[in-house]
Design an enzyme around this catalytic site. Structure first.
Site, mmCIF file in Angstrom:
data_model
loop_
_atom_site.group_PDB
_atom_site.id
_atom_site.type_symbol
_atom_site.label_atom_id
_atom_site.label_comp_id
_atom_site.label_asym_id
_atom_site.label_seq_id
_atom_site.Cartn_x
_atom_site.Cartn_y
_atom_site.Cartn_z
ATOM 1 N N LYS A 14 32.149 -36.320 131.510
ATOM 2 C CA LYS A 14 31.475 -36.176 130.210
ATOM 3 C C LYS A 14 31.269 -37.531 129.517
ATOM 4 O O LYS A 14 30.197 -37.805 129.013
ATOM 5 C CB LYS A 14 32.289 -35.266 129.266
ATOM 6 C CG LYS A 14 32.473 -33.848 129.777
ATOM 7 C CD LYS A 14 33.153 -32.989 128.726
ATOM 8 C CE LYS A 14 34.549 -33.466 128.362
ATOM 9 N NZ LYS A 14 35.558 -33.273 129.427
ATOM 10 N N ARG A 89 36.352 -27.685 121.154
ATOM 11 C CA ARG A 89 37.173 -27.251 122.283
ATOM 12 C C ARG A 89 37.931 -25.966 122.017
ATOM 13 O O ARG A 89 38.649 -25.484 122.905
ATOM 14 C CB ARG A 89 38.220 -28.310 122.610
ATOM 15 C CG ARG A 89 37.665 -29.456 123.362
ATOM 16 C CD ARG A 89 38.772 -30.299 123.895
ATOM 17 N NE ARG A 89 38.265 -31.634 123.977
ATOM 18 C CZ ARG A 89 38.609 -32.521 124.897
ATOM 19 N NH1 ARG A 89 39.519 -32.237 125.783
ATOM 20 N NH2 ARG A 89 38.065 -33.693 124.911
ATOM 21 N N ARG A 128 41.435 -42.574 137.658
ATOM 22 C CA ARG A 128 41.269 -43.170 136.331
ATOM 23 C C ARG A 128 42.624 -43.666 135.811
ATOM 24 O O ARG A 128 42.706 -44.675 135.120
ATOM 25 C CB ARG A 128 40.672 -42.137 135.368
ATOM 26 C CG ARG A 128 40.321 -42.731 134.021
ATOM 27 C CD ARG A 128 39.544 -41.750 133.168
ATOM 28 N NE ARG A 128 40.390 -40.699 132.645
ATOM 29 C CZ ARG A 128 39.940 -39.671 131.931
ATOM 30 N NH1 ARG A 128 38.651 -39.548 131.696
ATOM 31 N NH2 ARG A 128 40.760 -38.764 131.471
ATOM 32 N N ARG A 134 45.595 -44.593 131.353
ATOM 33 C CA ARG A 134 45.726 -43.648 130.246
ATOM 34 C C ARG A 134 47.020 -42.870 130.364
ATOM 35 O O ARG A 134 47.360 -42.369 131.432
ATOM 36 C CB ARG A 134 44.526 -42.689 130.231
ATOM 37 C CG ARG A 134 43.491 -43.102 129.210
ATOM 38 C CD ARG A 134 42.286 -42.219 129.255
ATOM 39 N NE ARG A 134 42.570 -40.799 128.973
ATOM 40 C CZ ARG A 134 41.611 -39.925 128.733
ATOM 41 N NH1 ARG A 134 40.346 -40.291 128.712
ATOM 42 N NH2 ARG A 134 41.918 -38.679 128.499
ATOM 43 N N ARG A 145 46.367 -30.170 131.158
ATOM 44 C CA ARG A 145 45.085 -30.265 130.447
ATOM 45 C C ARG A 145 44.059 -29.310 131.040
ATOM 46 O O ARG A 145 43.265 -28.704 130.317
ATOM 47 C CB ARG A 145 44.564 -31.702 130.495
ATOM 48 C CG ARG A 145 45.247 -32.579 129.448
ATOM 49 C CD ARG A 145 45.196 -34.042 129.795
ATOM 50 N NE ARG A 145 43.862 -34.570 129.882
ATOM 51 C CZ ARG A 145 43.519 -35.620 130.646
ATOM 52 N NH1 ARG A 145 44.411 -36.244 131.376
ATOM 53 N NH2 ARG A 145 42.287 -36.044 130.652
HETATM 54 P P1 ADP Z 1 39.552 -35.334 128.700
HETATM 55 O O1 ADP Z 1 38.237 -34.652 128.514
HETATM 56 O O2 ADP Z 1 39.622 -36.115 129.971
HETATM 57 O O3 ADP Z 1 40.718 -34.423 128.490
HETATM 58 P P2 ADP Z 1 39.291 -36.736 126.164
HETATM 59 O O4 ADP Z 1 39.232 -38.203 126.054
HETATM 60 O O5 ADP Z 1 38.079 -35.994 125.786
HETATM 61 O O6 ADP Z 1 39.750 -36.477 127.641
HETATM 62 O O7 ADP Z 1 40.499 -36.192 125.278
HETATM 63 C C1 ADP Z 1 41.800 -36.715 125.394
HETATM 64 C C2 ADP Z 1 42.763 -35.969 124.501
HETATM 65 O O8 ADP Z 1 42.357 -36.098 123.114
HETATM 66 C C3 ADP Z 1 42.853 -34.456 124.719
HETATM 67 O O9 ADP Z 1 43.717 -34.116 125.768
HETATM 68 C C4 ADP Z 1 43.375 -34.000 123.342
HETATM 69 O O10 ADP Z 1 44.748 -34.247 123.175
HETATM 70 C C5 ADP Z 1 42.621 -34.905 122.392
HETATM 71 N N1 ADP Z 1 41.350 -34.270 121.964
HETATM 72 C C6 ADP Z 1 40.102 -34.739 122.219
HETATM 73 N N2 ADP Z 1 39.175 -33.925 121.692
HETATM 74 C C7 ADP Z 1 39.838 -32.906 121.099
HETATM 75 C C8 ADP Z 1 39.468 -31.727 120.404
HETATM 76 N N3 ADP Z 1 38.173 -31.416 120.199
HETATM 77 N N4 ADP Z 1 40.435 -30.909 119.933
HETATM 78 C C9 ADP Z 1 41.714 -31.200 120.107
HETATM 79 N N5 ADP Z 1 42.153 -32.277 120.775
HETATM 80 C C10 ADP Z 1 41.241 -33.124 121.266
#
Ligand code: ADP
Length: 193
Positions: A14, A89, A128, A134, A145
């Site tokens: 994404k 989400r 990654r 990370r 996740r």
């Molecule tokens: P990925 O899609 O690889 O899980 P992201 O960078 O989009 O990684 O998100 C990393 C973390 O940030 C998530 O695991 C969560 O803890 C937090 N996060 C990101 N977006 C949201 C959201 N919309 N609602 C709640 N937590 C979020």
């Protein structure tokens, strides 16, 4: 003026595709994950609140996330459209986004759904972890996740599908190929970059 969401499991690509699409459509790519990580790095209050959830692979509470997005979408650059990556989400976040857009008299044009199977996303996320270090990219946290995604976020696809907004694209292949696929799928719905 184009308003898009990109949705898909962790590791589907994404973030990578968002950057390409933002460039093509000349709109800001807004990633809640990036904003949280930036806040963690800068040790802001929001960062301190979000960090523990992120490190466990859990979602940051809706109240924090919703406030952050409402604030970010009010910036001048988002008036010309936006691409939201990683939001909404949860069902609560979908409701909040609906409220934000309704308040502004706006609506979404499409939801890009990036498809990638579990083995492939785990492989990518482990890579990654090596490349970017990370803290949420360890195997156990990755599996967690993915479970949370399946439980809380995957069901949202149906909500957007019922609104005829979903554009499904295969996320496997070279970055450029996937970008081309997305642009083509959007164009076929009259959404041109
Ligand atoms: P990925 O899609 O690889 O899980 P992201 O960078 O989009 O990684 O998100 C990393 C973390 O940030 C998530 O695991 C969560 O803890 C937090 N996060 C990101 N977006 C949201 C959201 N919309 N609602 C709640 N937590 C979020």
């Amino acid at each position: 003026m184009t308003r898009l969401l990109i949705i898909g499991p962790p590791g589907a690509g994404k973030g990578t595709q968002s950057a390409k699409l933002a460039e093509a459509f000349k709109i800001p790519a807004i990633s809640t994950g990036d904003i949280f990580r930036e806040n963690v790095k800068n040790e802001t209050e929001l960062g301190q609140q979000a960090k523990a959830f992120m490190d466990r692979g859990e979602y940051v509470p809706d109240s924090l996330t919703n406030d952050l997005v409402r604030d970010r979408l009010a910036w001048a650059d988002a008036a010309a459209g936006f691409l939201l990556d990683g939001y909404p989400r949860t069902a609560d976040q979908v409701e909040e986004l609906d409220r934000i857009l309704t308040d502004q008299g706006e609506s979404l044009d499409a939801v890009v759904l990036l498809i990638a199977d579990t083995d492939e996303v785990v492989r990518r996320l482990l890579n990654r972890a090596i490349e970017q270090g990370r803290t949420d990219d360890t195997e156990d946290v990755i599996r967690h996740r993915l479970d949370i995604y399946a439980d809380q976020t995957a069901p949202l696809i149906e909500v957007f599908s019922n609104r005829q907004l979903v554009v499904e694209v295969d996320g496997l292949g070279a970055v450029q190929e996937v970008t081309a696929r997305i642009l083509e799928a959007l164009a076929s719905r009259g959404i041109e970059a």
